[in-house]
Design a protein around this motif. Structure first.
Motif: not given
Length: 566
Positions: A323-328
């Motif tokens: 989840v934290d690796d998805y960019e904005m």
């Protein structure tokens, strides 16, 4: 000794062990009624062709669920998916996946990862048997040529499965081993180098690509290998070969292999939506997939992975690590202070592939929003069926079809295709290899794309529209961009496990705790508290390859060399 004879001999031993006496000699010569006879395979062209096409799904050696759900190649749609061996997800009910997550894999303790060696060699023998029969069977030369190519493709796929799991393996050539052979011959267990294996399989694929049809048709049904499938497998194989773990090929060769698929001018990026791509078999992006029909459905994904509040079993649970690796959506990582990321609204404004892949607190799903919050959330430990509650705070969305019911889905679900190769992977293969060989913006000779342009084609998918990568990135920056794109674009498609190993970064990614989140409802909104969803994750150098099952080592009389560290 032919297959029929082997079966009869085993049956005879079984009967003897039960002390059944007084049988007539002819009893053991009765034709089995639960299988096609060897004679039929070797004389009836229709039966023989059915035998060939069945090599795509046969040779399971085990069918854990007993319902035919296990795919012929790789793992695919299982209750515990390959993603739960990686930093993508954990499986809610273990199913031996935690064994790998915690680094407890051993030659005599392989869990569900233990089938690949035996299953692959069984299939290779079956393909070699079919090639032997084909030389004697009455059939047009043109059709024989296609069947030879198809069998070489299937063999190549099996070898790829062996190589990516074990490294250098035993190359059987076209040999059909029988029980009458000298099974103690040391040459039978001699492992070739990774390079020798890669070269052999690439040559098989070259021949297959030459003789396979470009398209499926009424005479070459959908689901059978095509020229594109053979070239796509070669692209993946040569990309792996050039990678640090393998060090058995060149990035230039990997570029050429990917370009061969691109140059077919047959495939493209699907415009019907990223999420929908995995629900349809009618897509210009799909190069090769396993299809399912009404009476051959696979694992019922919706109930197997659905949130507990919907009656689902919460199977493969995405980690916070992913989840934290998805960019904005603006292309910046959430760690960038200028990205616009708000920790109070952590799922807002992210790469659109995030919402198409992962169900999170507040996500729209099946006529309501997902509620993983406590207290009182329907999909939390406070909801119904709370034994299925997510351990990470997330549920899987990718592959799920809302048209299939969660309640009582049996016989009315599980018809999504499992995609082995799609065009986006080929573009990412090309981008990675081109960047390593030539840099981000150079266009290799014989090609029309730079590494940067190939990635941008994937990011420009109509419903994704992530910002294009700018000209002027360094090779290191482009390498990071490639790895990000593979991380999110190919999530849950059995790539991550092999990517982090071939890049030799698994000692970092697989040693991070399996993270999750506790979502707490307050008077004004929600708070998000980090948690460890699965403790004890561990990766050692020896885990870059699987151990060969102890039973195989013992069966060889110790002649088969085990992988280092086991």
């Amino acid at each position: 000794m032919n297959n029929k004879s082997i079966y009869i001999s085993l049956l005879g031993l079984s009967l003897f062990s039960m002390s059944i006496v007084g049988c007539k000699k002819e009893f053991l010569n009765v034709e089995p009624t639960d299988r096609i006879s060897t004679a039929a395979i070797e004389t009836d062209t229709a039966v023989f062709e059915a035998y060939v096409t069945n090599r795509y799904i046969a040779s399971r050696l085990q069918d854990k669920e007993g319902d035919g759900s296990s795919p012929g190649f790789g793992r695919g749609f299982e209750y515990s998916m390959w993603s739960s061996f990686t930093d993508e997800s954990i499986y809610n009910n273990d199913d031996a996946t935690w064994l790998i997550q915690r680094g407890q894999l051993a030659p005599e303790n392989l869990g569900s990862a233990g089938v690949y060696w035996g299953r692959s060699y069984k299939s290779i023998r079956e393909c070699n048997y079919a090639l032997e029969v084909l030389s004697k069977i009455s059939m047009s030369a043109a059709h024989k040529k296609q069947l030879v190519a198809e069998l070489k493709f299937i063999k190549a796929f099996r070898y790829q499965d062996l190589i990516r799991n074990y490294g250098g393996v035993v190359l059987m050539g076209d040999k059909v081993t029988n029980l009458t052979d000298n099974l103690q011959d040391p040459a039978l267990f001699q492992r070739a180098s990774i390079k020798e294996c890669i070269d052999y399989v690439a040559a098989q694929l070259d021949q297959a690509a030459t003789d396979l049809p470009l398209d499926n048709s009424s005479s070459w049904m959908v689901g059978r290998a095509t020229k594109g499938a053979a070239l796509a497998l070669k692209s993946r194989l040569l990309l792996y070969a050039a990678s640090p773990l393998y060090n058995a090929g060149t990035w230039q060769a990997a570029v050429t292999a990917a370009q061969a698929v691109i140059s077919l001018n047959k495939y493209g990026i699907y415009t019907g939506g990223y999420g929908n791509l995995f629900l349809t078999d009618q897509s210009n992006e799909i190069i090769f997939a396993r299809l399912f029909t009404k009476n051959a459905n696979h694992t019922h994904l919706e109930i197997a992975n659905g949130p507990n509040g919907y009656g689902g079993w919460g199977g493969n649970l995405p980690m916070q690590n992913l989840v934290d690796d998805y960019e904005m959506a603006n292309g910046k990582p959430i760690t960038d202070p200028t990205s616009g990321y708000d920790s109070n609204e952590p799922y807002k404004g992210r790469d659109p592939r995030f919402a198409a892949t992962i169900l999170y607190n507040g996500a729209a799903y099946r006529e309501r929003n997902v509620e993983t919050f406590i207290p009182g959330g329907k999909d939390s430990k406070d909801g119904i069926d709370n034994w299925n509650t997510t351990k990470t705070g997330y549920y899987l969305k990718k592959f799920m079809n809302n048209a299939y019911p969660l309640q009582n889905p049996w016989g009315n679900a599980g018809f999504q295709p499992w995609i082995y190769f799609r065009y986006a992977e080929i573009l990412l293969n090309y981008a990675e290899a081109a960047n390593e060989a030539y840099g981000p913006d150079a266009v290799p000779a014989g090609s029309t794309l730079s590494a940067r342009q190939a990635i941008n084609m994937v990011r420009a998918r109509p419903d994704v529209n992530m910002p294009a990568l700018a000209v002027g990135l360094t090779q290191t920056q482009m390498r990071d961009a490639v790895r990000y794109e593979r991380r999110v674009e190919l999530a849950f498609e059995e790539h991550r496990f092999y990517d982090v190993r071939r890049w030799k970064i698994a000692d970092v990614t697989e040693n991070k705790p399996a993270a999750g989140v506790i979502v707490t409802k307050t008077a004004t909104g929600f708070t998000y508290t980090p948690k460890v969803a699965l403790d004890g994750r561990k990766f050692e150098t020896k885990h870059y390859w699987f151990p060969i099952p102890r039973a195989e080592i013992l069966a060889s009389g110790g002649k088969l060399q085990q992988n280092p560290g086991y």
